[in-house]
Design an enzyme around this catalytic site. Structure first.
Site, PDB file in Angstrom:
ATOM      1  N   ASP A  37      -3.888   1.967   3.597  1.00 43.11           N
ATOM      2  CA  ASP A  37      -3.850   1.775   5.049  1.00 43.11           C
ATOM      3  C   ASP A  37      -2.376   1.593   5.431  1.00 43.11           C
ATOM      4  O   ASP A  37      -1.495   1.501   4.569  1.00 43.11           O
ATOM      5  CB  ASP A  37      -4.711   0.595   5.501  1.00 43.11           C
ATOM      6  CG  ASP A  37      -5.093   0.742   6.983  1.00 43.11           C
ATOM      7  OD1 ASP A  37      -4.477   1.569   7.684  1.00 43.11           O
ATOM      8  OD2 ASP A  37      -6.002   0.033   7.447  1.00 43.11           O
TER       9      ASP A  37
HETATM   10  C1  BGC Z   1      -5.670   1.153  10.681  1.00 41.95           C
HETATM   11  C2  BGC Z   1      -6.341   2.394  10.135  1.00 41.95           C
HETATM   12  C3  BGC Z   1      -5.714   3.619  10.723  1.00 41.95           C
HETATM   13  C4  BGC Z   1      -4.238   3.613  10.422  1.00 41.95           C
HETATM   14  C5  BGC Z   1      -3.502   4.825  10.937  1.00 41.95           C
HETATM   15  C6  BGC Z   1      -4.168   1.228  10.551  1.00 41.95           C
HETATM   16  O1  BGC Z   1      -3.543   0.192  11.220  1.00 41.95           O
HETATM   17  O2  BGC Z   1      -6.167   0.026  10.021  1.00 41.95           O
HETATM   18  O3  BGC Z   1      -7.711   2.342  10.400  1.00 41.95           O
HETATM   19  O4  BGC Z   1      -6.327   4.767  10.214  1.00 41.95           O
HETATM   20  O5  BGC Z   1      -3.663   2.462  11.017  1.00 41.95           O
HETATM   21  O6  BGC Z   1      -3.403   4.817  12.296  1.00 41.95           O
END
Ligand code: BGC
Length: 739
Positions: free
Chosen positions: A281
């Site tokens: 993530d």
């Molecule tokens: C979120 C993810 C997301 C990623 C990219 C993160 O902060 O937890 O779910 O896909 O950002 O935007």
């Protein structure tokens, strides 16, 4: 040329073509053989584009150089044919010309915005959900996107957690069905088609169980609970073919998920044999050090690659440390190679090595803007997502020729708040969002008088609009009030300790209900809210979540009876925040309460009943449905047999309508305590008024299995209760024995 010579020339000249027809795995290996260590590590590196007012593109010269040097494998937040093409061109200047993967959070639509995922889950309509993702994929893939960071399949039992809006609610069975439907929708006929994107199931794992509902918080969970409730939706998504998976931010029992060998290496890659990409993530590789599981970014990179994280989103820990770790012998190059192969494989499957601009086609992109069939699908799913919670005095549906309506509240004329969190901003989309005001206006007769008063804002203390709102209410035959959370009040990093309506909306409701006029309350939110007594006094309550670009039309369809609401809650609604986490499939205790009253020496509170405000699976219709007693074909079942259960459902009301018939079971005594109810079947039926239908379910041993205390998936002989009904609380009951 004679025929034989022609034949030989043709064969020989076509030989290289045949020679090139290697399998994807052979082509991946041949690229890998050419790569330097730095180029390999480059493939594991993912950056975000920088959002400029002109659009999502990276102006960062350093990033651009890294792309040209082959130090990047993927980008997110770069959208649109023009921008993806421009950046892909930079990648084509790199030594090996390995194309970039473009990923994006396509959470509830791309161009066309559908209801938030939690709202969609309230439809319990797997086909409609799959179609929504098919549309989202078609639109995204036409805009240069290869990869969607969805579906989110985290089980969420705590409405304080802001990300409940992004998933399918609290139930493992429903969540697993929806997870598979979403993956099928995204990937369509398969990765490589120009209308398909790679699905990314997230967040692995147990993210939804953050302690206290505080986003990103630690998770402390038994392995039994993990396997029984939190992992199955991931497995269902992977079984449906999801090409990638994302680590979660949380630690699980002390070990950050991104560094968690048990989760990623052992369960995902070894036991489940997952061959796709594991992406971290955002910054979660670096987060490993902040968790206190690694001393610095280098140790964090080591922990993540050993655990099985293939791609580092935005932390730069792999870029800055992996080469050194390989040189020091701490990371075996085979681990890096395996991660690179997974990424290259997807690039080949997409067809990007043959045409890096395959998804950057201007005509296709233009053709996917404002497609009438997509807008119609968004309206269809939006109306199916609405849940009727209360309809006292049968105020709904309203007559289209009602004399006058007071339209009150901060959501009535709201535009973008209808879209909710995780929706994509388009400069030209506001004209395409149907406001609730317009949706209502489009339905009523020209003679109907519409009295508008905003009354208050969503989230401040200004009550200066109350008096005008009360006047409008007094002057109208019926009041429609629309209240809720602003679109940025549920979502990532949007946990709330107070689940009431924000601002002075409750006070406004009190003032309007005080006029004595019939009030229909529309509640727009990304999570279950806590209801004040004033809200209960409204005649009709419709939970509309955040419905997307067709919110107004869908609400109009329901208010005026063109569509009979049929949504069912995918998550329990608490009476107060103090009940959280609250979920229907809890265990019994040695002090289980015999009834839903306050009593001593039972599991409960001294100041509140245990039952939720609205149970899982709850939702009314303009019609009513009666259920016959259950018919169980037999009272005993052997493990290799099945048991048939049926019930007759009758539409006893005055409207044709849909009902979602729900089947639950309970294992009465087992080697590990089992929940008081567990959903194991659902059927959506349509019944004309007065009609009846026999609805049948089949249970087999697989439905009775659970993880025992050795984490073995078993069934155990004994008594099982079976329940069928209109929600998790209102059911008919039967029982049988597993022999
Ligand atoms: C979120 C993810 C997301 C990623 C990219 C993160 O902060 O937890 O779910 O896909 O950002 O935007």
């Amino acid at each position: 040329m004679n025929k034989l010579l022609f034949f030989l020339v043709t064969c020989l000249s076509s030989f290289p073509v045949f020679a090139q027809r290697k399998t994807i795995s052979q082509r991946v290996d041949s690229v890998l053989r050419l790569m330097t260590l730095d180029e390999k590590i480059g493939q594991l590196n993912q950056y975000s584009g920088d959002w400029e007012h002109t659009g999502p593109i990276t102006k960062d010269g350093d990033k651009q150089n890294q792309i040209r040097n082959g130090q990047l494998g993927s980008m997110l937040n770069v959208m649109g044919v023009e921008h993806t093409r421009e950046i892909q061109k930079m990648a084509m200047q790199s030594r090996l010309k390995i194309p970039l993967l473009f990923g994006q959070d396509v959470i509830h639509g791309f161009r066309t915005t559908f209801p938030i995922p939690l709202g969609q889950a309230a439809s319990w309509d797997l086909k409609a959900i799959e179609s929504a993702e098919r549309i989202a994929a078609t639109e995204a893939a036409a805009s240069g996107i290869h990869w969607s960071f969805a579906p989110m399949v985290d089980i969420a039992r705590d409405a304080r957690w802001g990300r409940v809006m992004e998933g399918s609610g609290e139930d493992t069975y429903l969540g697993s069905l929806i997870a598979a439907a979403r993956v099928k929708g995204f990937q369509g006929k398969g990765i490589g088609n120009t209308d398909a994107v790679i699905a990314c199931v997230k967040h692995f794992a147990a993210y939804g169980a953050a302690i206290g509902g505080r986003d990103y918080n630690s998770v402390d969970m038994s392995l039994n609970t993990l396997w029984q409730y939190y992992l199955p939706p991931f497995k269902a998504a992977l079984d449906a073919g999801a090409g990638s998976i994302m680590n979660s931010f949380n630690s699980l029992n002390g070990i950050p998920a991104t560094a968690n060998k048990y989760l990623v290496r052992n369960i995902l890659k070894d036991q489940w044999k997952f061959k796709g990409i594991v992406v971290s993530d955002w910054g979660s590789v670096g987060g490993i050090a902040r968790h206190g599981y690694a001393a610095d970014n280098k140790e964090a990179a080591l922990a993540a690659i050993l655990a099985g994280c293939d791609m580092d989103m935005e932390s730069r820990c792999y870029k800055d440390n992996l080469a050194q770790l390989v040189k020091e012998g701490k990371v075996n190059i085979s681990l890096v190679d395996d991660a690179v192969k997974r990424i290259l494989t997807k690039k080949f499957e997409l067809g990007l090595f043959d045409d890096p601009y395959k998804f950057s086609n201007t005509e296709r992109e233009a053709a996917q803007k404002f497609v009438p069939a997509h807008i119609e699908a968004a309206r269809d799913l939006a109306k199916k997502s609405i849940v009727l919670l209360q309809n006292n005095g049968k105020v709904l549906p309203l007559s289209k020729s009602v004399g006058s309506l007071a339209l009150i509240g901060p959501f009535i004329k709201a535009v973008r708040d209808n879209l909710g969190f995780w929706s994509i901003e388009w400069p030209d989309d506001s004209s395409t969002i149907i406001t609730q005001y317009d949706g209502i206006k489009n339905k009523v007769s020209p003679a109907t008088q519409l009295l508008y008063a905003k009354g208050c804002n969503i989230n401040d203390r200004d009550t200066s609009g109350f008096a005008a709102a009360v006047e409008s209410a007094k002057a109208a035959d019926v009041v429609i009030m629309s209240v809720g959370e602003a679109r940025d009040m549920s979502g990532e990093a949007k946990s709330r300790s107070n689940l009431h309506l924000p601002g002075v909306q409750q006070e406004l409701i009190k003032a309007i209900v005080g006029t004595g006029k019939p009030v229909v309350l529309l509640i727009n939110a990304g999570r279950p809210l806590v209801f004040s007594p004033e809200m209960d006094k409204a005649n009709s309550l419709l939970y509309t979540w955040w419905l997307g670009s067709q919110a107004g039309n869908a609400i109009g369809d329901v208010l005026f009876g063109d569509y009979n609401p049929a949504g069912k809650l995918p998550i329990s609604f608490p009476r107060t925040e103090g009940q959280e986490p609250i979920y229907y499939n809890h265990l019994n205790t040695g002090h289980a309460a015999a009834s839903d009253t306050i009593a001593f020496y039972v599991t409960g509170y001294i100041d509140l009943r245990n039952s939720p405000k609205y149970p899982f699976g709850y939702g009314l219709s303009y019609s009513t449905f009666s259920y016959s007693e259950l018919l169980l074909e037999t009272k005993e079942m052997r493990k290799n047999e099945q048991i048939h259960i049926s019930v007759t459902v009758t539409n006893t009301g005055n409207f044709d309508g849909e009902e979602t018939v729900q089947l639950y079971i309970r294992d009465m005594a087992a080697s590990i305590a089992r929940p008081v109810k567990e959903l194991k079947g659902l059927q959506k039926i349509f019944l004309k008024k007065g009609d009846s239908k026999r609805v049948s379910f089949v249970l087999s041993e697989a439905d009775l299995k659970f993880y025992n205390d050795q984490l073995k998936y078993v069934s155990e002989p004994g008594e099982f209760k079976v329940f069928v009904g209109t929600n998790s609380d209102d059911v008919k009951e039967g029982s049988f024995r597993l022999l």
